[in-house]
Design a protein around this motif. Structure first.
Motif, PDB file in Angstrom:
ATOM      1  N   HIS A 109       0.837  -1.206   0.000  1.00 50.00           N
ATOM      2  CA  HIS A 109       0.000   0.000   0.000  1.00 50.00           C
ATOM      3  C   HIS A 109       0.871   1.255   0.000  1.00 50.00           C
ATOM      4  O   HIS A 109       0.546   2.245  -0.659  1.00 50.00           O
ATOM      5  N   ASP A 113       0.645   4.077  -2.782  1.00 53.71           N
ATOM      6  CA  ASP A 113       0.389   5.480  -2.441  1.00 53.71           C
ATOM      7  C   ASP A 113       1.449   6.389  -3.056  1.00 53.71           C
ATOM      8  O   ASP A 113       1.140   7.478  -3.552  1.00 53.71           O
ATOM      9  N   GLU A 117       0.802   9.379  -5.732  1.00 50.48           N
ATOM     10  CA  GLU A 117       1.292  10.746  -5.520  1.00 50.48           C
ATOM     11  C   GLU A 117       2.107  11.225  -6.720  1.00 50.48           C
ATOM     12  O   GLU A 117       1.952  12.366  -7.167  1.00 50.48           O
TER      13      GLU A 117
END
Length: 155
Positions: A109, A113, A117
């Motif tokens: 995860h 992420d 981004e």
């Protein structure tokens, strides 16, 4: 390359495709509709892989051991058998998933992420570039129109 390395690479690629598929599903992207039909075929082929068959056999053996232990023990503390099985399966999955992630260097995860981004940053930069480029084009068109007017006045 060894057969195990090739299989690991194939499974890694499939895992990445599945993560992209679920990301597109969550964001309700239009690409999701096309990928959904292709993913159903991939999931059926994954089930045919020897590695997954071995994991299924190990899970069946493990669940059989759990059932034998539960049948031998008395449930004096009124803990349901489902809770015991669930805890044992969770423990097994936690132990094995960490090993698989470490061995194959799978995405977590945190990694996902970070990628999201970076995607957002690139998208922002691209939109800014488009806006700047449009402003430049408008400026150039304005200058060109001024030059055309001056040329017409000179004639």
């Amino acid at each position: 390359m060894e057969a195990a390395s090739i299989l690991a690479i194939i499974i890694l690629i499939i895992a990445i495709l599945i993560m992209i598929y679920y990301y597109l599903q969550i964001t309700n992207n239009q690409i999701y509709q096309n990928i959904h039909s292709q993913a159903t075929g991939i999931s059926s082929r994954v089930g045919q892989e020897e590695y997954f068959t071995n994991i299924t056999d190990k899970m069946n053996d493990f669940s059989g051991k759990i059932k034998d232990r539960i049948q031998d023990e008395e449930d004096e503390e009124h803990i349901s058998k489902a809770d015991v099985i669930s805890n044992k399966i969770d423990q097994f999955i936690d132990e094995q998933s960490e090993q698989v992630i470490a061995d194959w260097d799978l995405v977590t995860h945190k990694d996902l992420d970070s990628i999201i981004e970076k995607y957002d940053s690139i998208e922002k930069d691209l939109n800014q570039y488009k806006q700047d480029n449009n402003n430049r084009v408008e400026t150039i068109e304005s200058r060109l129109n001024d030059i055309d007017k001056k040329l017409e006045e000179m004639e």
